[in-house]
Write a protein that holds these residues in place. Structure first.
Motif, PDB file in Angstrom:
ATOM      1  N   LEU A  68       0.808  -1.288   0.020  1.00 46.61           N
ATOM      2  CA  LEU A  68      -0.237  -0.042   0.052  1.00 46.61           C
ATOM      3  C   LEU A  68       0.917   1.105  -0.026  1.00 46.61           C
ATOM      4  N   VAL A  69       1.948   1.178   0.782  1.00 49.62           N
ATOM      5  CA  VAL A  69       2.958   2.344   0.811  1.00 49.62           C
ATOM      6  C   VAL A  69       3.436   2.415  -0.644  1.00 49.62           C
ATOM      7  N   ALA A  70       3.751   1.477  -1.149  1.00 47.01           N
ATOM      8  CA  ALA A  70       4.072   1.545  -2.641  1.00 47.01           C
ATOM      9  C   ALA A  70       3.345   2.135  -3.591  1.00 47.01           C
ATOM     10  N   GLU A  71       2.209   1.538  -3.582  1.00 49.12           N
ATOM     11  CA  GLU A  71       1.031   2.133  -4.355  1.00 49.12           C
ATOM     12  C   GLU A  71       0.886   3.538  -4.146  1.00 49.12           C
ATOM     13  N   ALA A  72       0.634   4.047  -2.887  1.00 49.43           N
ATOM     14  CA  ALA A  72       0.573   5.477  -2.564  1.00 49.43           C
ATOM     15  C   ALA A  72       1.691   6.379  -3.323  1.00 49.43           C
ATOM     16  N   LYS A  73       2.866   5.915  -3.218  1.00 53.94           N
ATOM     17  CA  LYS A  73       4.167   6.481  -3.548  1.00 53.94           C
ATOM     18  C   LYS A  73       3.979   6.439  -5.091  1.00 53.94           C
ATOM     19  N   GLU A 129       9.661  -0.924  -1.528  1.00 50.72           N
ATOM     20  CA  GLU A 129       8.746  -1.647  -1.035  1.00 50.72           C
ATOM     21  C   GLU A 129       8.364  -2.803  -1.725  1.00 50.72           C
ATOM     22  N   ILE A 130       8.193  -2.769  -3.082  1.00 54.53           N
ATOM     23  CA  ILE A 130       7.923  -3.847  -3.935  1.00 54.53           C
ATOM     24  C   ILE A 130       8.962  -4.968  -3.992  1.00 54.53           C
ATOM     25  N   ARG A 131      10.139  -4.631  -4.002  1.00 55.30           N
ATOM     26  CA  ARG A 131      11.186  -5.337  -3.939  1.00 55.30           C
ATOM     27  C   ARG A 131      11.588  -6.142  -2.698  1.00 55.30           C
ATOM     28  N   ALA A 132      11.055  -5.639  -1.477  1.00 55.37           N
ATOM     29  CA  ALA A 132      11.305  -6.173  -0.527  1.00 55.37           C
ATOM     30  C   ALA A 132      10.203  -7.349  -0.280  1.00 55.37           C
ATOM     31  N   VAL A 133       8.870  -7.140  -0.580  1.00 55.01           N
ATOM     32  CA  VAL A 133       8.067  -8.330  -0.697  1.00 55.01           C
ATOM     33  C   VAL A 133       8.630  -9.291  -1.679  1.00 55.01           C
ATOM     34  N   ARG A 134       9.036  -8.966  -3.023  1.00 53.86           N
ATOM     35  CA  ARG A 134       9.415 -10.104  -3.913  1.00 53.86           C
ATOM     36  C   ARG A 134      10.687 -10.801  -3.516  1.00 53.86           C
ATOM     37  N   GLN A 135      11.333  -9.888  -3.063  1.00 56.00           N
ATOM     38  CA  GLN A 135      12.796 -10.722  -2.829  1.00 56.00           C
ATOM     39  C   GLN A 135      12.496 -11.744  -1.589  1.00 56.00           C
ATOM     40  N   ARG A 136      11.667 -11.360  -0.531  1.00 56.00           N
ATOM     41  CA  ARG A 136      11.275 -12.166   0.671  1.00 56.00           C
ATOM     42  C   ARG A 136      10.634 -13.254   0.057  1.00 56.00           C
ATOM     43  N   ALA A 137      10.006 -13.465  -1.223  1.00 53.00           N
ATOM     44  CA  ALA A 137       9.198 -14.548  -1.683  1.00 53.00           C
ATOM     45  C   ALA A 137      10.457 -15.448  -2.403  1.00 53.00           C
TER      46      ALA A 137
END
Length: 489
Positions: A366-371, A383-391
């Protein structure tokens, strides 16, 4: 949270004085006049708010029925009345539209009583008192949040109304509900602790309040405020993403730093129907929610979340007592959600698996979307990278990501977690997608055929289907005080 088992006695309170829109029947020997005596009573009274989340007609099942509206899943099971939810032909008498209303107001009622009576208890530890009040503020906000998303407008009952026995109230506007939710969440964030010891894991924290504030501000189109409060979650190590995506859907690791809010259950104590409704019928479940081919195809090649989230034909699944082969005939779509299933080695479903209601990954995105929406492509890459790299570290790195990349990531990361329909509604209202066109496409099974039950293309009417009608039975009980949404009159 194992104290929940003792709350089955406490729920006899149902805190007296409820009528009309609250529709709660007083039970047992306790009343507000003789219950709130000491710190132990306060803690148990607050735990009784959490207990409402176990209800089948609330987050135990019914809240997730509303995501059958989305393109990601199709209804299963034998509740034929849920067909009208899926194809947007529901009305004010539809079962799934009306049954959850009671439990949202039950949550509000219990929270109001905590806010009235806990400040009067002498001798309480200040930290415990603040925590109790913060929890009450949060759960009142959460109940109003769900009312806002589902109905748009609803009656608002606060402490003053309880004191005055004023329950039969007219509805307020969406913005008035948002303002009340905001006020409660700001109070909750001020009073709640950041973290808990092991004995209290699962209680709501500052991060839970900040996360819901972020979600509220996105719904409100206050993107700068969404970034402000969402960043409090993203930047705080107490709410960091779990090391592995699968940790969020494991009995052993469900209460991790990422799990901002979950229904707390321990097998044998505090039963929730959530797992039963998701698990295959031939493996101890009831088979009510089936992913679609559109969702499954959204996962990129090499994304491990696909195998964590989805059961597909030919998969070998550990059902506790052995390894079983998942067959296409197990569901109407040929898929099940694996992420919401767990089995005990001795046999049967393991009800210690938590029901995820809000995770940090949701807030990161959501933070990524707002930005992105405020500052353009690339602004939300971190923020998107953090979620993807965790996956998986092998997934392609997002560079200069825009709304297309953000929408993809939310769809796969949060699949089945009751976010897809609300995401599409939010994006449609600001003309980022055309929800009517998306829902005018059929839902397809694993082999590409249209799913025989619930798969037909649907007609989404704007603005009518942005919300559901208020339950007719509540309007009738109000004797004219409540007025139906004009789109359903």
């Amino acid at each position: 949270m194992q104290r929940i088992k003792h709350i089955l006695v406490l729920t006899a309170l149902l805190f007296a004085g409820c009528k009309s829109v609250l529709d709660v029947q007083p039970k047992g020997v306790y009343s507000t006049g003789n219950y709130w005596r000491n710190q132990s009573d306060a803690i148990d009274g607050v735990t009784g708010i959490y207990n409402v989340l176990l209800e089948e007609d609330y987050t135990g099942f019914n809240e997730f029925v509303f995501d059958n509206c989305s393109d990601d899943q199709v209804r299963g099971g034998d509740h034929d009345y849920d067909a009208v939810i899926e194809d947007f032909t529901y009305d004010a008498s539809t079962y799934s539209v009306r049954v959850g209303w009671r439990w949202k107001y039950e949550t509000i009622n219990r929270a109001n009583n905590v806010l009235i009576y806990v400040p009067k208890i002498a001798g309480m530890d200040d930290a415990i008192k603040n925590r109790c009040l913060g929890e009450a503020h949060f759960f009142r906000a959460f109940a109003y949040w769900r009312l806002l998303l589902i109905y748009g407008e609803a009656p608002m009952v606060t402490e003053d109304d309880v004191i005055k026995s004023f329950y039969n109230k007219p509805k307020v506007t969406a913005d008035q509900l948002r303002a009340q939710i905001e006020s409660d969440l700001l109070a909750a964030a001020d009073q709640l602790p950041e973290t808990y010891d092991d004995a209290n894991k699962g209680r709501v924290s500052k991060g839970t309040a900040w996360g819901l504030l972020c979600k509220l501000y996105m719904n409100w189109e206050k993107l700068d405020k969404a970034i402000e409060f969402g960043s409090k979650v993203v930047s705080n190590a107490n709410y960091k993403l779990a090391p592995n995506y699968a940790d969020n859907f494991s009995v052993a690791t469900g209460n991790n730093s990422e799990m901002l809010l979950a229904v707390q259950t321990v097998d044998g104590n505090g039963y929730s129907d959530f797992i039963t409704y998701h698990a295959p019928r031939n493996w101890n479940g009831w088979s009510f929610f089936y992913p679609t081919k559109g969702l499954v195809d959204e996962f990129e090649t090499g994304d491990p979340r696909k195998n964590i989230c989805i059961m597909q034909p030919g998969d070998q699944v550990n059902i506790g007592t052995g390894i079983a082969t998942y067959e296409a005939s197990t569901s109407w779509s040929g898929y099940h959600y694996k992420k919401f299933c767990a089995w005990k080695p001795s046999g049967g479903l393991d009800y210690s698996l938590k029901t995820p209601l809000m995770r940090s990954a949701d807030i990161y995105l959501l933070v990524a979307e707002a930005k992105i929406r405020l500052n353009g492509p690339g602004a939300g890459d971190a923020e998107i990278r953090a979620v993807r790299q965790r996956a998986s570290a092998t997934l392609p790195v997002v560079t200069n990501g825009g709304m297309k990349e953000l929408m993809h990531e939310r769809r796969v990361e949060l699949c089945g977690e009751n976010e897809r329909h609300q995401d599409l509604l939010r994006w449609d209202k600001v003309k980022l997608v055309d929800i009517a066109a998306i829902y005018n496409q059929p839902k397809r099974a694993y082999d590409g055929t249209v799913i025989t039950r619930g798969g037909a293309a649907r007609k989404f009417a704007k603005p009518k289907n942005y919300y559901f009608p208020m339950p007719q039975q509540e309007i009738d009980r109000s004797k004219g005080t409540l007025v139906q949404n004009p789109n359903f009159q």
